[in-house]
Design an enzyme around this catalytic site. Sequence first.
Site, PDB file in Angstrom:
ATOM      1  N   GLU A 284     -47.092  39.444  -3.069  1.00 51.29           N
ATOM      2  CA  GLU A 284     -47.061  38.996  -4.463  1.00 51.29           C
ATOM      3  C   GLU A 284     -46.940  40.176  -5.438  1.00 51.29           C
ATOM      4  OE1 GLU A 284     -50.524  36.366  -4.635  1.00 51.29           O
ATOM      5  OE2 GLU A 284     -49.279  34.717  -3.934  1.00 51.29           O
ATOM      6  N   ASP A 363     -51.951  28.618   1.863  1.00 48.90           N
ATOM      7  CA  ASP A 363     -52.831  29.169   0.835  1.00 48.90           C
ATOM      8  C   ASP A 363     -53.952  28.210   0.427  1.00 48.90           C
ATOM      9  OD1 ASP A 363     -53.821  30.910  -0.997  1.00 48.90           O
ATOM     10  OD2 ASP A 363     -52.145  30.803  -2.393  1.00 48.90           O
ATOM     11  N   GLU A 391     -59.864  26.972  -5.851  1.00 48.19           N
ATOM     12  CA  GLU A 391     -58.570  27.041  -6.525  1.00 48.19           C
ATOM     13  C   GLU A 391     -57.755  25.752  -6.364  1.00 48.19           C
ATOM     14  OE1 GLU A 391     -56.156  30.332  -5.275  1.00 48.19           O
ATOM     15  OE2 GLU A 391     -54.459  29.716  -6.510  1.00 48.19           O
TER      16      GLU A 391
HETATM   17  C1  GCU Z   1     -53.274  32.841  -4.138  1.00 44.07           C
HETATM   18  C2  GCU Z   1     -53.809  32.891  -5.541  1.00 44.07           C
HETATM   19  C3  GCU Z   1     -53.652  34.247  -6.151  1.00 44.07           C
HETATM   20  C4  GCU Z   1     -54.203  35.314  -5.217  1.00 44.07           C
HETATM   21  C5  GCU Z   1     -53.568  35.202  -3.863  1.00 44.07           C
HETATM   22  C6  GCU Z   1     -54.161  36.139  -2.827  1.00 44.07           C
HETATM   23  O1  GCU Z   1     -51.880  32.881  -4.161  1.00 44.07           O
HETATM   24  O2  GCU Z   1     -53.192  31.920  -6.322  1.00 44.07           O
HETATM   25  O3  GCU Z   1     -54.323  34.241  -7.376  1.00 44.07           O
HETATM   26  O4  GCU Z   1     -54.006  36.573  -5.730  1.00 44.07           O
HETATM   27  O5  GCU Z   1     -53.750  33.909  -3.374  1.00 44.07           O
HETATM   28  O6  GCU Z   1     -54.909  35.649  -1.989  1.00 44.07           O
HETATM   29  O7  GCU Z   1     -53.906  37.315  -2.835  1.00 44.07           O
END
Ligand code: GCU
Length: 677
Positions: A284, A363, A391
């Site tokens: 990400e 996730d 979440e």
């Molecule tokens: C999910 C979450 C993110 C987080 C990511 C992770 O995608 O929405 O906010 O950073 O997990 O576990 O790194």
Amino acid sequence: YKSWLQYDAIKDVKKQDKLAEWCQNIALYDQSLQVKSAKEELVRGLTSIVGIKPQISNSVNHAIVLSTRETLPKEAIHIEAQRLEDLNDEGFIIESDLQTKSVYLVGNSPTGVLYAVFRFLRDIQRDQEIHSFNVIDRPRNQIRMMNQWDNMDGSIERGYAGQSIFYKDNEFRKDLERVKDYARLLASVGINAISINNVNVFEVETHLITKRFLPDVAEVADVFRAYGIKTFLSINYASPIQIGNLATADPLDEQVKAWWKAKAQEIYDFIPDFGGFVVKADSEHRPGPFSYGRDHADGSNMLAEALEPFNGIVIWRCFVYNCLQDWRDRKTDRARAAYDHFKKLDGQFRENVVLQIKNGPMDFQVREPVSPLFGAMEQTNQVLEFQVTQEYTGQQKDLCYLVPLWKEVLDFNTFANGGNASVKSIIDGSLYDNKYSGIAAVSNIGDDENWTGHTLAQANLYGYGRLIWDPELSSEQIADEWIRLTFGEDRQVNDSVYPMLLHSWSIYENYTAPLGIGWMVNPNHHYGPNIDGYEYSVWGTYHFADWQGIGVDRTVKSGTGYAGQYFSPNAKMYESIESCPDELILFFHHVPYTHRLKSGETVIQHIYNTHFKGVEQVEELISTWEKVKGRIDGERYHNVRERLDMQLSNAKEWRDMVNTYFYRKSGITDEKKRTIY
Ligand code: GCU
């Protein structure tokens, strides 16, 4: 605020008198930090539960004796402390001695004594008689960790309970009382490690490993150390560039290696028992070794080498996937990503690298299969990652007790190593005899008065600790414990809260995304329904619903091949529509709406039925909660009532959007002719 450490006074006078007789004194046979915390907790607990302030004495008579195995006094020769020999470092015994009217709390280490105290206080508040303690206990998992996703501006990523208790305005908070209370809560359920900043390490947080903040980190580590908890930091992989003035963060570059070695030395000068690093890399948009054409073994080994002289470890997350997918691309499957990236690296990691794997391949959805990486890497240390913060499971507005979900994951048989290989036997290190293993989870607390926003969400934090201490505990046992410690011994309260907790996961699943398909949430914040919210996005989370059917074909035969990442016979079970469990059918298969589930219902009718039912169940939650009105304090009553009202409107929104969406797509009416828009 005290949550399960209420220590309510015992109402039964006879029981209280007896406790008072036995608990007049505390005899301390060890002076270490954690035993001091143990003593402090014991004084606090007994003063409140029994109503007497115990004296510190040096006699074992009429005393609660706190000692490690080595420091046990001669008078205690008859105590069977040798039973501790077979236990790990953190194990303990609790034994009553009728002659001296004393109870021995003996640990293999100072932290073991602390755990014994928490267990003792928990037990005397429930059914345990003081004269008949005969407990031997130890944690089953080695690393029992909490991951804070706290940012230094005070916000918490995916936090639903206020602001950070650690940071404010890009500084550490001056007052660490709340952190200490958090340490007590965590230690009371056996947590022994914590990373104190978000895995997404931004500008300011990158400096946590510099002189600017290390004195503060050291102070926080002091607080946690007293409760047997090791402090870790999440680091920015590009630190050598951002704070080290180097031109690269390439893990094979000599200057980069030297920089991290010096950095490790500096950190350990401040915190001699620092735990190590948590790393989110190439995930990400976070930097990582891929930028330099290196793999994750190169990336993590370089950090591990720097930490090795200090016994530090690198916890390297496997949440690595293409988050810029083209939705038209039907070949790429996010579910496959972790396995595809990491499996091939088995055997290449240093001894102090531990891979952290989310429980499912996607996730933290309300329903996912277990990640196929568990058991697939025989020569690699692994910890499992859960998400206590809700979440995707109601964000602490909606009730969702997660222990039953976690238990299913831990009990799942991966069939690794040619047979019986449950996830719990992999992550407790026993299957492959790993040097490091255990469980981590994203925390659900903030500075809200009740820690977790929704008061009943405290049960998830409590349950997480208890379950990973002993995965054999049942969800029911854990719920019962939590309710009694939190709300006191009131049958009526227990009879109400208990079924609320235990049914809540299935209720949440009923009114949200069906049959393992996941998502269908509003983009970004992830609360509330939006069926196509992620359907044409870059995130790789699609449902592929059209007018005929829904689901993702992940079979080897005609789909993405994901099902083939499992060991046999799981691979076969998921591959075939006939044997794939109903609750995951849309995760593994694309099926027509008219497909008949094992339950006998068609997919479309299942969607309608569960969504109508889910809302009715939330209405029942509300009427059940009304039964505790007047039996608990107004504050906690109102907090939960308010949340349940929010949950009801959320559930209705989900019901109507999901039902309407699929009715319009499929044109198939509800057999029971209920209102669909
Ligand atoms: C999910 C979450 C993110 C987080 C990511 C992770 O995608 O929405 O906010 O950073 O997990 O576990 O790194």
